[in-house]
Design a protein around this motif. Structure first.
Motif, PDB file in Angstrom:
ATOM      1  N   TYR A 280       0.929  -1.143   0.082  1.00 58.27           N
ATOM      2  CA  TYR A 280      -0.118   0.012  -0.087  1.00 58.27           C
ATOM      3  C   TYR A 280       0.902   1.192  -0.057  1.00 58.27           C
ATOM      4  CZ  TYR A 280      -3.880  -2.929   1.139  1.00 58.27           C
ATOM      5  OH  TYR A 280      -4.963  -4.069   0.993  1.00 58.27           O
TER       6      TYR A 280
ATOM      7  N   TYR B 200       1.241   5.446  -0.222  1.00 58.53           N
ATOM      8  CA  TYR B 200       0.327   6.794   0.131  1.00 58.53           C
ATOM      9  C   TYR B 200       1.022   8.035  -0.130  1.00 58.53           C
ATOM     10  CZ  TYR B 200      -2.349   3.082   2.896  1.00 58.53           C
ATOM     11  OH  TYR B 200      -2.977   2.088   3.227  1.00 58.53           O
TER      12      TYR B 200
ATOM     13  N   LEU C 293      -1.710  12.339   3.527  1.00 58.69           N
ATOM     14  CA  LEU C 293      -1.759  11.699   4.856  1.00 58.69           C
ATOM     15  C   LEU C 293      -1.743  13.077   5.845  1.00 58.69           C
ATOM     16  CD1 LEU C 293       0.141   8.497   4.880  1.00 58.69           C
ATOM     17  CD2 LEU C 293      -2.272   8.659   4.808  1.00 58.69           C
TER      18      LEU C 293
ATOM     19  N   LYS D  37      -5.916  -0.358   6.072  1.00 56.97           N
ATOM     20  CA  LYS D  37      -5.025   0.089   5.130  1.00 56.97           C
ATOM     21  C   LYS D  37      -5.774   0.715   4.123  1.00 56.97           C
ATOM     22  CE  LYS D  37      -1.200  -2.800   6.054  1.00 56.97           C
ATOM     23  NZ  LYS D  37      -0.213  -2.039   6.711  1.00 56.97           N
TER      24      LYS D  37
ATOM     25  N   TYR E 287      -7.466   4.637   4.500  1.00 50.81           N
ATOM     26  CA  TYR E 287      -6.534   5.545   4.402  1.00 50.81           C
ATOM     27  C   TYR E 287      -6.426   6.071   2.867  1.00 50.81           C
ATOM     28  CZ  TYR E 287      -4.865   6.907   9.028  1.00 50.81           C
ATOM     29  OH  TYR E 287      -4.938   7.068  10.305  1.00 50.81           O
ATOM     30  N   ASP E 288      -7.323   5.448   2.158  1.00 51.19           N
ATOM     31  CA  ASP E 288      -7.242   5.639   0.672  1.00 51.19           C
ATOM     32  C   ASP E 288      -5.730   5.937  -0.078  1.00 51.19           C
ATOM     33  OD1 ASP E 288      -8.421   6.602  -1.768  1.00 51.19           O
ATOM     34  OD2 ASP E 288      -8.468   8.671  -1.227  1.00 51.19           O
ATOM     35  N   PRO E 289      -5.356   4.480  -0.127  1.00 52.22           N
ATOM     36  CA  PRO E 289      -3.777   4.563  -0.827  1.00 52.22           C
ATOM     37  C   PRO E 289      -3.832   5.261  -2.065  1.00 52.22           C
ATOM     38  CG  PRO E 289      -5.185   2.245  -0.789  1.00 52.22           C
ATOM     39  CD  PRO E 289      -5.886   3.416   0.076  1.00 52.22           C
TER      40      PRO E 289
END
Length: 277
Positions: A102, A104, A109, A257, A260-262
């Motif tokens: 994953y 990001y 973030l 995971k 958190y909108d990868p």
């Protein structure tokens, strides 16, 4: 790894050393390529370094078979498959969803903007309101022992300790013992001197940091979201992306995971030689 800007967290030196007690890695250099074998699972990581075609890769598995290596190759990415259209002449190909990684955006973030991250932002706000005097500390040799004690407490509070959790605990212990040697970095969250959360991380490649371990005390509402947020703040001037590694097929971990909108879920594939006995 620096020369070839590796993408997968499994090539990170910290991971290789900290998890070696469970996977029994062996490695060698061959024709400007690093060959890493996980003896515990009888697999080879995709060679890192100079590019190798499907036919050459197949030849390599036959060479290694002489040393009783099974020949399964993992961490093969979609880019390699697209560049080697003849791959299925030599290997069967299967996706390993549990080992997807994953990725990001650090900026995302840090800002927590948008509807998908609205709940995360609210939890950070709630934690800040409940504990306005919370403190962020950089991990140093001085507070490593505190992290070890906290990790022990988190483990003891876990009602169901799986094999993967126990192995992770052992890997954390090794990371703390070798913190300076491995050039690790990390953060601690404290509330009134009480240890609430920590994260340990290191550089993976020129654009990305790898988040190795992250633990929090869930009795402090929002602590998991705050350590994630503070880690992004700490890394904002060091990298563009963070790799939060794999979910290993654990439903709760996968959900966390995904929440958190990868930016990207990096898929990996396993190759098995077609002529393997």
């Amino acid at each position: 790894f620096t020369k070839y800007d590796v993408k997968s967290c499994e090539y990170n030196v910290t991971n290789l050393i900290c998890w070696n007690q469970f996977y029994q890695y062996e490695w060698t250099f061959l024709n400007d390529r690093l060959i890493i074998v996980d003896k515990e699972n009888n697999r080879m990581l995709m060679p890192a370094g100079k590019k190798i075609g499907a036919k050459g890769l197949h030849h390599l598995t036959r060479y290694l078979k002489k040393s009783d290596f099974y020949g399964k190759i993992e961490l093969v990415d979609d880019e390699y498959l697209s560049e080697n259209s003849d791959i299925k002449e030599f290997f069967s190909v299967s996706e390993e969803q549990d080992y997807s990684e994953y990725l990001y955006s650090v900026k995302k973030l840090r800002e927590l903007k948008g509807t998908k991250l609205h709940k995360k932002k609210n939890l950070v706000a709630q934690f800040t309101k409940l504990y306005p005097n919370y403190r962020v500390e950089t991990v140093t040799q001085i507070n490593l022992a505190e992290i070890g004690k906290f990790a022990n407490r988190v483990l003891q509070k876990n009602s169901q300790v799986s094999r993967s959790i126990r192995e992770e605990h052992g890997a954390i212990k090794t990371a703390l013992e070798l913190f300076e040697t491995l050039n690790l970095e990390g953060l601690i969250i404290k509330v009134n001197e009480e240890f609430v959360a920590f994260s340990l991380f290191s550089r993976l490649n020129s654009t990305t940091y790898d988040i190795h371990f992250e633990k929090s005390d869930f009795t402090y509402k929002g602590s998991a979201q705050v350590i994630n947020y503070e880690t992004a703040l700490a890394l904002q001037d060091k990298c563009q992306f963070v790799n939060r590694e794999q979910d290993l097929g654990i439903p709760g971990l996968r959900q966390a995971k995904m929440s958190y909108d990868p930016l990207k879920i990096q898929k990996y594939y396993t190759l098995v030689p077609l002529d393997m006995d």
